[in-house]
Design a protein around this motif. Structure first.
Motif, PDB file in Angstrom:
ATOM      1  N   LEU A  17       0.826  -1.210   0.000  1.00  0.00           N
ATOM      2  CA  LEU A  17       0.000   0.000   0.000  1.00  0.00           C
ATOM      3  C   LEU A  17       0.859   1.257   0.000  1.00  0.00           C
ATOM      4  CD1 LEU A  17      -2.805  -0.974   2.549  1.00  0.00           C
ATOM      5  CD2 LEU A  17      -3.101  -0.574   0.097  1.00  0.00           C
ATOM      6  N   GLY A  18       1.934   1.247   0.794  1.00  0.00           N
ATOM      7  CA  GLY A  18       2.820   2.404   0.814  1.00  0.00           C
ATOM      8  C   GLY A  18       3.419   2.680  -0.547  1.00  0.00           C
ATOM      9  N   LYS A  19       3.801   1.626  -1.247  1.00  0.00           N
ATOM     10  CA  LYS A  19       4.321   1.775  -2.614  1.00  0.00           C
ATOM     11  C   LYS A  19       3.267   2.410  -3.516  1.00  0.00           C
ATOM     12  CE  LYS A  19       7.108   0.537  -6.199  1.00  0.00           C
ATOM     13  NZ  LYS A  19       8.518   0.899  -6.352  1.00  0.00           N
ATOM     14  N   LEU A  20       2.036   1.914  -3.451  1.00  0.00           N
ATOM     15  CA  LEU A  20       0.979   2.424  -4.309  1.00  0.00           C
ATOM     16  C   LEU A  20       0.655   3.878  -4.002  1.00  0.00           C
ATOM     17  CD1 LEU A  20      -1.494  -0.612  -4.302  1.00  0.00           C
ATOM     18  CD2 LEU A  20       0.305  -0.094  -5.945  1.00  0.00           C
ATOM     19  N   VAL A  21       0.533   4.201  -2.726  1.00  0.00           N
ATOM     20  CA  VAL A  21       0.232   5.576  -2.346  1.00  0.00           C
ATOM     21  C   VAL A  21       1.301   6.517  -2.891  1.00  0.00           C
ATOM     22  CG1 VAL A  21       0.081   7.185  -0.405  1.00  0.00           C
ATOM     23  CG2 VAL A  21      -1.107   4.993  -0.290  1.00  0.00           C
ATOM     24  N   GLY A  22       2.573   6.148  -2.689  1.00  0.00           N
ATOM     25  CA  GLY A  22       3.651   7.004  -3.151  1.00  0.00           C
ATOM     26  C   GLY A  22       3.653   7.181  -4.654  1.00  0.00           C
ATOM     27  N   VAL A  23       3.487   6.089  -5.385  1.00  0.00           N
ATOM     28  CA  VAL A  23       3.508   6.169  -6.846  1.00  0.00           C
ATOM     29  C   VAL A  23       2.346   7.012  -7.355  1.00  0.00           C
ATOM     30  CG1 VAL A  23       3.229   4.847  -8.977  1.00  0.00           C
ATOM     31  CG2 VAL A  23       4.784   4.031  -7.199  1.00  0.00           C
ATOM     32  N   TYR A  24       1.136   6.753  -6.849  1.00  0.00           N
ATOM     33  CA  TYR A  24      -0.018   7.474  -7.359  1.00  0.00           C
ATOM     34  C   TYR A  24      -0.058   8.921  -6.871  1.00  0.00           C
ATOM     35  CZ  TYR A  24      -1.696   2.976  -9.066  1.00  0.00           C
ATOM     36  OH  TYR A  24      -1.820   1.785  -9.733  1.00  0.00           O
ATOM     37  N   LEU A  25       0.568   9.194  -5.751  1.00  0.00           N
ATOM     38  CA  LEU A  25       0.690  10.571  -5.281  1.00  0.00           C
ATOM     39  C   LEU A  25       1.666  11.356  -6.146  1.00  0.00           C
ATOM     40  CD1 LEU A  25      -0.048  12.628  -3.035  1.00  0.00           C
ATOM     41  CD2 LEU A  25       1.813  11.679  -1.681  1.00  0.00           C
ATOM     42  N   GLY A  26       2.785  10.722  -6.488  1.00  0.00           N
ATOM     43  CA  GLY A  26       3.815  11.419  -7.245  1.00  0.00           C
ATOM     44  C   GLY A  26       3.658  11.367  -8.745  1.00  0.00           C
ATOM     45  N   ARG A  27       2.840  10.442  -9.252  1.00  0.00           N
ATOM     46  CA  ARG A  27       2.744  10.247 -10.703  1.00  0.00           C
ATOM     47  C   ARG A  27       2.336  11.504 -11.479  1.00  0.00           C
ATOM     48  NH1 ARG A  27       3.586   9.936 -15.004  1.00  0.00           N
ATOM     49  NH2 ARG A  27       2.926   8.527 -16.655  1.00  0.00           N
ATOM     50  N   PRO A  28       1.340  12.274 -11.031  1.00  0.00           N
ATOM     51  CA  PRO A  28       0.929  13.424 -11.846  1.00  0.00           C
ATOM     52  C   PRO A  28       1.976  14.528 -11.949  1.00  0.00           C
ATOM     53  CG  PRO A  28      -0.802  12.800 -10.298  1.00  0.00           C
ATOM     54  CD  PRO A  28       0.433  12.058  -9.886  1.00  0.00           C
ATOM     55  N   ILE A  29       2.966  14.548 -11.040  1.00  0.00           N
ATOM     56  CA  ILE A  29       3.971  15.615 -11.050  1.00  0.00           C
ATOM     57  C   ILE A  29       5.362  15.064 -11.343  1.00  0.00           C
ATOM     58  CG2 ILE A  29       2.688  17.210  -9.574  1.00  0.00           C
ATOM     59  CD1 ILE A  29       4.298  16.117  -7.189  1.00  0.00           C
ATOM     60  N   GLU A  30       5.421  13.868 -11.904  1.00  0.00           N
ATOM     61  CA  GLU A  30       6.717  13.263 -12.221  1.00  0.00           C
ATOM     62  C   GLU A  30       7.521  14.179 -13.143  1.00  0.00           C
ATOM     63  OE1 GLU A  30       8.542   9.089 -14.042  1.00  0.00           O
ATOM     64  OE2 GLU A  30       6.500   9.712 -14.544  1.00  0.00           O
ATOM     65  N   GLY A  31       8.778  14.407 -12.789  1.00  0.00           N
ATOM     66  CA  GLY A  31       9.660  15.225 -13.605  1.00  0.00           C
ATOM     67  C   GLY A  31       9.584  16.711 -13.315  1.00  0.00           C
ATOM     68  N   TRP A  32       8.662  17.133 -12.446  1.00  0.00           N
ATOM     69  CA  TRP A  32       8.561  18.547 -12.116  1.00  0.00           C
ATOM     70  C   TRP A  32       9.710  18.947 -11.189  1.00  0.00           C
ATOM     71  CZ3 TRP A  32       3.055  20.857 -11.159  1.00  0.00           C
ATOM     72  CH2 TRP A  32       2.194  20.478 -12.196  1.00  0.00           C
ATOM     73  N   SER A  33      10.133  20.194 -11.318  1.00  0.00           N
ATOM     74  CA  SER A  33      11.116  20.734 -10.380  1.00  0.00           C
ATOM     75  C   SER A  33      10.427  21.146  -9.085  1.00  0.00           C
ATOM     76  CB  SER A  33      11.814  21.949 -10.988  1.00  0.00           C
ATOM     77  OG  SER A  33      10.891  23.025 -11.130  1.00  0.00           O
ATOM     78  N   HIS A  34      11.217  21.300  -8.033  1.00  0.00           N
ATOM     79  CA  HIS A  34      10.683  21.782  -6.757  1.00  0.00           C
ATOM     80  C   HIS A  34      10.030  23.151  -6.944  1.00  0.00           C
ATOM     81  CE1 HIS A  34      10.393  22.790  -2.525  1.00  0.00           C
ATOM     82  NE2 HIS A  34      11.202  23.831  -2.683  1.00  0.00           N
ATOM     83  N   ALA A  35      10.668  24.037  -7.706  1.00  0.00           N
ATOM     84  CA  ALA A  35      10.120  25.376  -7.904  1.00  0.00           C
ATOM     85  C   ALA A  35       8.769  25.328  -8.608  1.00  0.00           C
ATOM     86  CB  ALA A  35      11.111  26.222  -8.702  1.00  0.00           C
ATOM     87  N   ARG A  36       8.637  24.464  -9.622  1.00  0.00           N
ATOM     88  CA  ARG A  36       7.365  24.374 -10.341  1.00  0.00           C
ATOM     89  C   ARG A  36       6.268  23.824  -9.437  1.00  0.00           C
ATOM     90  NH1 ARG A  36       5.936  20.479 -15.573  1.00  0.00           N
ATOM     91  NH2 ARG A  36       3.775  21.221 -15.828  1.00  0.00           N
ATOM     92  N   ILE A  37       6.597  22.833  -8.635  1.00  0.00           N
ATOM     93  CA  ILE A  37       5.607  22.268  -7.714  1.00  0.00           C
ATOM     94  C   ILE A  37       5.117  23.334  -6.742  1.00  0.00           C
ATOM     95  CG2 ILE A  37       5.292  20.636  -5.811  1.00  0.00           C
ATOM     96  CD1 ILE A  37       7.238  18.760  -7.349  1.00  0.00           C
ATOM     97  N   MET A  38       6.019  24.067  -6.151  1.00  0.00           N
ATOM     98  CA  MET A  38       5.632  25.090  -5.175  1.00  0.00           C
ATOM     99  C   MET A  38       4.831  26.199  -5.860  1.00  0.00           C
ATOM    100  SD  MET A  38       6.560  24.100  -2.208  1.00  0.00           S
ATOM    101  CE  MET A  38       6.423  25.618  -1.252  1.00  0.00           C
ATOM    102  N   ARG A  39       5.207  26.572  -7.060  1.00  0.00           N
ATOM    103  CA  ARG A  39       4.517  27.651  -7.771  1.00  0.00           C
ATOM    104  C   ARG A  39       3.117  27.225  -8.203  1.00  0.00           C
ATOM    105  NH1 ARG A  39       8.074  28.086 -11.269  1.00  0.00           N
ATOM    106  NH2 ARG A  39       7.144  26.939 -13.013  1.00  0.00           N
ATOM    107  N   THR A  40       2.970  25.963  -8.612  1.00  0.00           N
ATOM    108  CA  THR A  40       1.705  25.508  -9.190  1.00  0.00           C
ATOM    109  C   THR A  40       0.762  24.901  -8.156  1.00  0.00           C
ATOM    110  OG1 THR A  40       2.913  24.988 -11.230  1.00  0.00           O
ATOM    111  CG2 THR A  40       0.695  24.078 -11.010  1.00  0.00           C
TER     112      THR A  40
END
Length: 701
Positions: A17-40
């Motif tokens: 479950l931990g693997k799934l939560v992490g993957v599905y949480l991070g999947r939509p923002i894969e490859g984004w920079s920290h700055a883009r995540i914080m800005r968006t």
């Protein structure tokens, strides 16, 4: 024997479950920079898929690779001596080139694509992933690390065994620092079954890699920065300054991302939710990093740690997708995967495997909080809610309903095939076949507690794709459940003219108003051989076409025949069915338009594991057993092949006997060897040419 924790199965479940939560949480923002995540988006404290207009449960290489490659233990024997060469063979059996499991970014771009090509060209593992073969840049990307969780989950409390298995798996495609990162994280996850001390886990991980490796040095740096900075963002900046993407070539190097994972567990050593916020907000390869962190912390903190923060499990509902040549393994859930891994782990430890709960029922809800993909159908969310509850010394799915009235049923279903949103899943294609087929016998055990108010009418429900590609509901006969009663619902699944079944579940209704209470779903299962005619149904929907694993160069739906497959060179096949299929009969009329050989496949367990009934250009009719690189002719007889001529084919697998009749020629083989196949789906096979068929019928033998 290994010392297995008493709560081993539940801890495996928490890790999955931990693997799934992490993957599905991070999947939509894969490859984004920290700055883009914080800005968006700002700090990532919960799922963001809806904010970005994406589905939550999607096909992803982190999940597909992790839970496919560990099946090498089944393929080659549950042994601690499993080799990279054997795992490489599982790659070739399981991966549909250009379509399933991996990121197909190109030779010399994608590490895994490059390694797969090497394997296909006869470069066996570990040479397939070596620096000497592919160069340092390709060999040290992130993929080895993201696929290793399964090896730790089958080696509880055995970090050196987990590291050894992870190394063998990693070397199929990677080398150098990528292998060190994989070994270290696998060792930490295995040790996490016995301790929640992050510093101790890090020391365990460091003990299995060279002290002068770059991975070891970066861990020392991140630990030092953690001591100097109370704010994780200051440490993230230090990581970017010293280990950022600009320092390492390639599209997704392991070193920068590994540093972020170490940072997350150091700043949130006992807080699953905070660790996920840190590792996702930090950016870069978010789904990979969050998936590994989630698995480690799931093992370490258990289900209680997972449930301590936001409701991660509710939207997830245990669902996952595994894209591989085994289409029957595609639409899956965390409970089934956890039982499979724990069974392998026990057998690897020299113990008996796990006895399947409730006589092998597909859905049994035996782990705390599990729902196995069941959710309220759209429109019924306000009338029904689900929970997992103890019942009769086991567990059951409680379906609580309120204010049922005539014409307003409350229905809950779980997927049995690719969901309607499969067409909008980007990057990773889903290879899947339906889990449930016409002719099989569906059964569900329901219990109505004595505290219920009024009699509820229960019926089995199927959601079937229609001619426009939409799911329509088809219900079985209603059965009344007065308070204080228990009943078993049964239904032989009817035919739907070739359309696949997308979901199965329970619909509850009432003949009078004010009916309230709950029904406990103790199990839901299906048994028996299918009885189905597979062909192109009327309408515009292509889900009948998606219901086959497509492992040929061309699987066209533009010809008059339902199935027209073409392969430029070597062998290709399309596959339908699951490993639940054992004994059955296949009938078709096929045409070999061109090719070295063509025919049908039985008991298919991947691209390189099946029985074939084939006609050849050498005018032979053969029964062959294909098992990895070995093709053994079990029986052969003369056959006058004529191209472009329709052939009547009837073939069956019953016990250890394979029989076939092609036109008026009979052939039979018996396979009593240890290499025999006992189960698997069906397929159409072509080598260097084209083959067509208008229908394929599968029935009891």
């Amino acid at each position: 024997m290994m010392r297995i924790p008493e709560d081993y199965l539940e801890r495996v479940y928490a890790g999955v479950l931990g693997k799934l939560v992490g993957v599905y949480l991070g999947r939509p923002i894969e490859g984004w920079s920290h700055a883009r995540i914080m800005r968006t988006l700002g700090p990532i404290a919960y799922y963001v898929h809806e904010r970005l207009g994406r589905p939550l449960v999607v096909t992803d290489d982190d999940i597909s690779g992790t839970f496919t490659f560990v099946r090498a233990l089944e393929d080659h024997g549950v042994s601690p001596d499993l080799s990279a060469e054997e795992i490489g063979k599982t790659w070739l059996n399981s991966i549909v080139g250009g379509r399933s499991t991996l990121w197909w970014g190109g030779n010399g771009n994608s590490t895994e694509h490059t390694a797969w090509l090497n394997l296909k060209h006869g470069i066996e593992a570990p040479a397939s992933g070596a620096i000497a073969t592919n160069g340092k840049t390709i060999a040290e990307q992130i993929g080895a690390q993201i696929f290793i969780d399964g090896w730790a989950l089958v080696a509880p409390g055995q970090p050196h065994l987990a590291a050894r298995l992870a190394e063998q798996a990693a070397r199929v495609s990677h080398d150098g620092e990528a292998v060190f990162a994989a070994k270290l994280w696998a060792a930490m996850e295995a040790a996490a079954f016995n301790t929640a001390d992050v510093d101790q886990l890090l020391e365990t991980g460091l003990s299995v890699i060279p002290a002068d490796s770059r991975i070891a040095r970066l861990i020392g740096d991140v630990r030092r920065w953690r001591g100097e900075n109370a704010d994780w963002q200051a440490t993230r900046q230090a990581i970017e300054n010293h280990y950022g993407y600009d320092k390492y070539p390639g599209i997704c190097h392991v070193v920068p991302n590994h540093a972020l994972m170490i940072m997350a567990i150091l700043y949130a050593p006992d807080d699953f939710a905070r660790a996920q916020t840190i590792v996702n907000t930090a950016g870069w390869d978010t789904d990979c990093n969050a998936g590994n962190v989630g698995c480690l912390m799931g093992i370490m903190l258990g289900l209680e740690g997972l449930d301590a923060g936001p409701d991660w499990r509710g939207p997830l509902a245990d669902r996952l997708l595994i894209s591989s040549a085994d289409g029957g393994n595609a639409v899956n859930d965390a409970v089934r995967v956890s039982y499979h891994l724990a069974d392998l782990g026990l057998r690897l430890a020299g113990r008996d495997g796990i006895e399947p709960p409730k006589d092998g029922a597909r859905f049994h809800f035996s782990l705390p909080g599990s729902v196995q993909g069941f959710r309220p159908q759209k429109g019924a969310e306000t009338r029904v809610r689900l929970s997992n509850e103890p019942f009769a010394g086991a567990r059951a799915l409680a379906i609580r309903y309120k204010a049922l009235a005539e014409g307003q049923p409350a229905a809950v279903t779980t997927p049995t095939f690719a969901p309607p949103e499969v067409g909008v899943m980007d990057i990773y294609q889903l290879m899947a076949t339906p889990l449930l087929s016409p002719g099989q016998h569906l059964k569900a055990r329901l219990v109505a507690p004595a505290s219920n108010r009024g009699t509820v009418a229960a019926r089995l429900r199927l959601s079937v794709y229609d001619e426009d590609g939409r799911l329509r509901d088809v219900d079985g006969t209603p059965v009344g459940l007065p308070p204080g009663t228990a009943k078993t619902l049964g239904w032989r699944v009817p035919s739907f003219d070739g359309q696949p079944i997308g979901a199965v579940g329970i619909a509850l209704g009432a003949n009078t108003s004010g009916v309230e209470g709950e029904v406990l779903l103790y199990y839901l299962r299906w048994d028996g051989s299918p009885d189905v005619v597979l062909r192109r149904p009327p309408g515009r929907s292509d889900f009948w076409h998606r219901a086959w694993v497509n492992a040929v160069d061309s699987f066209s739906d533009r010809f008059a025949e339902s199935f027209r497959i073409s392969q430029a060179r070597d062998e290709g096949m399309i596959i339908h069915g699951t490993r639940d299929w054992t004994d059955y009969r296949v009938q078709t009329e096929c045409v070999l338009h061109l090719g070295d050989y063509g025919g049908v496949a039985l008991r298919v367990q991947g691209l390189r594991r099946y029985y074939g009934v084939r006609v050849t250009r050498e005018n032979r009719l053969e029964i062959v057993r294909v098992r990895d690189e070995e093709v053994k002719v079990l029986a052969s007889t003369p056959f006058d092949l004529a191209l472009e001529k329709r052939m009547q084919v009837i073939a069956s697998a019953v016990g250890n006997i394979i029989r076939a009749r092609v036109d008026d020629v009979d052939i039979e083989a018996r396979d009593e060897s240890e290499l025999a196949f006992r189960d698997g789906g069906i397929g159409l096979v072509i080598a260097s040419g084209a083959l067509s068929a208008d229908f394929v019928a599968v029935s009891p033998p």
